[in-house]
Design an enzyme around this catalytic site. Structure first.
Site, PDB file in Angstrom:
ATOM      1  N   CYS A   1       0.871  -1.176   0.000  1.00 46.07           N
ATOM      2  CA  CYS A   1       0.000   0.000   0.000  1.00 46.07           C
ATOM      3  C   CYS A   1       0.906   1.223   0.000  1.00 46.07           C
ATOM      4  CB  CYS A   1      -0.906  -0.010   1.223  1.00 46.07           C
ATOM      5  SG  CYS A   1      -1.950   1.450   1.326  1.00 46.07           S
TER       6      CYS A   1
ATOM      7  N   CYS B   1      -4.577   6.107  -4.571  1.00 47.37           N
ATOM      8  CA  CYS B   1      -3.961   4.788  -4.410  1.00 47.37           C
ATOM      9  C   CYS B   1      -2.493   4.936  -4.809  1.00 47.37           C
ATOM     10  CB  CYS B   1      -4.672   3.770  -5.310  1.00 47.37           C
ATOM     11  SG  CYS B   1      -3.846   2.170  -5.355  1.00 47.37           S
TER      12      CYS B   1
HETATM   13  N1  LIG Z   1      -6.250  -2.463  -2.682  1.00 51.53           N
HETATM   14  C1  LIG Z   1      -4.859  -2.729  -2.903  1.00 51.53           C
HETATM   15  C2  LIG Z   1      -3.998  -2.444  -1.735  1.00 51.53           C
HETATM   16  C3  LIG Z   1      -4.025  -1.008  -1.285  1.00 51.53           C
HETATM   17  C4  LIG Z   1      -3.328  -0.057  -2.243  1.00 51.53           C
HETATM   18  C5  LIG Z   1      -3.232   1.303  -1.624  1.00 51.53           C
HETATM   19  N2  LIG Z   1      -4.402   2.029  -1.451  1.00 51.53           N
HETATM   20  C6  LIG Z   1      -2.062   2.119  -2.120  1.00 51.53           C
HETATM   21  O1  LIG Z   1      -1.983   3.287  -1.714  1.00 51.53           O
HETATM   22  O2  LIG Z   1      -1.186   1.599  -2.795  1.00 51.53           O
HETATM   23  C7  LIG Z   1      -4.651  -4.210  -3.289  1.00 51.53           C
HETATM   24  O3  LIG Z   1      -5.467  -5.070  -2.899  1.00 51.53           O
HETATM   25  O4  LIG Z   1      -3.673  -4.498  -3.969  1.00 51.53           O
END
Ligand SMILES: N[C@@H](CCC[C@H](N)C(=O)O)C(=O)O
Length: 315
Positions: A91, A259
């Protein structure tokens, strides 16, 4: 209840988390606890949960992984879970929040700190974070994280559609430790018409795109994916800088305001399409910088700790 009494609410450019420290390794959360705490109506609310612990206290890590983290001088581990309780390898926004949290926690406990970059262990290896202070464009408590090695699949190798939304687009697979498919759907700079043509995008405009339902990706990726939809805003070939706007539908969450790994995957894809390596990318939750080279991607953005929360023992 395997959650401590005190937890925190924090975010990185609107990607929000329930956060707690677990230096002794006694609070590994269950799926049900993650879902309950991140619930926006009945819990604290968040896109995910960050447990900040030590590598040796993460039950799904192999002994080899733990030894590798320790040998790499990483004494803290970012244990991230999506809001649906699923584990994710990485993340990007979470790493900055974790770095800020560790810094504040050390200040409170009087634990000695130096100005050296933080070496943070994650399921996708050790990431290195440097504190840059406040920045006029990027906001307060800005950190740069070196996300390390990336991998890209065949450009436009997937087709992406969204249930209930007309049209589709071609997307490019990028591995940032976790899986992404990046779709270029508009080019506001009018400089990359060929790239846009090859994306065969017939989806609605990015600002009106309905991302309430999970995109469908073909060929299917077994581990699922995060999907990014991107518009190039402008490019300056003289400085080698570009600007873009991105929206994302995250695996295990839904649409989020930002993200970090998705921004990195976007930078990698835009570099493959345009040759430009430095991107300032707007998301619904803010603005970040992404710098790509053959070896790694660096992500720069702010981190915010919003509140210290005492949980009701009956919850
Ligand atoms: N939902 C993603 C993991 C989280 C990613 C995050 N929000 C970021 O900032 O990179 C997954 O399941 O790969």
């Amino acid at each position: 209840m395997s959650i401590p009494d005190i937890v925190y609410k924090a975010h990185g450019t609107g990607n929000d988390f329930v956060v707690y420290a677990d230096p002794e390794g006694i609070y590994e959360p269950s799926t049900e606890e993650v879902v309950r705490l991140t619930d926006r109506h009945r819990g604290i609310g968040g896109d995910g949960l960050l447990r900040i612990t030590r590598p040796q206290f993460v039950s799904d890590l192999s002994e080899g992984d733990v030894r590798a983290a320790q040998a790499d001088d990483a004494s803290w581990f970012m244990d991230y879970r999506n809001a649906d309780g699923s584990l994710a390898q990485m993340c990007g926004n979470g790493t900055r929040v974790t770095a800020l949290f560790i810094r504040r926690m050390c200040m409170l406990t009087g634990e000695a700190q130096d100005d050296k970059p933080l070496r943070l262990a994650t399921r996708a290896g050790v990431k290195i974070l440097s504190s840059l202070g406040d920045d006029e464009l990027l906001g307060q408590d800005v950190f740069r994280v070196d996300m390390g090695k990336w991998a890209i699949g065949p450009v436009m190798g997937h087709t992406v559609s969204i249930p209930g939304v007309e049209g589709s687009a071609r997307g490019t697979y990028v591995n940032m430790g976790n899986p992404h498919v990046v779709c270029l759907i508009e080019d506001g700079s009018a400089s990359y018409t060929e790239a846009l043509e090859s994306s065969q995008a017939t989806l609605p405009a990015l600002t009106t795109l309905d991302l309430s339902r999970k995109p469908v990706v073909s060929p299917v990726l077994d581990e699922g994916q995060n999907v990014e939809f991107v518009r190039i805003e402008s490019v300056d070939p003289l400085t080698g800088q570009g600007r873009a706007f991105m929206r994302v539908h995250e695996r295990g969450v839904g649409e989020t305001l930002s993200c970090g790994t998705g921004l990195c995957a976007t930078g990698v894809t835009l570099r493959a399409l345009t040759g430009i390596s430095h991107w300032t990318i707007h998301v619904l939750g803010g603005v970040l910088d992404v710098d790509v080279d053959d070896e790694s991607v660096r992500l720069t953005g702010s981190a915010t700790i919003v509140a210290r929360i005492e949980l009701n023992p009956q919850h």
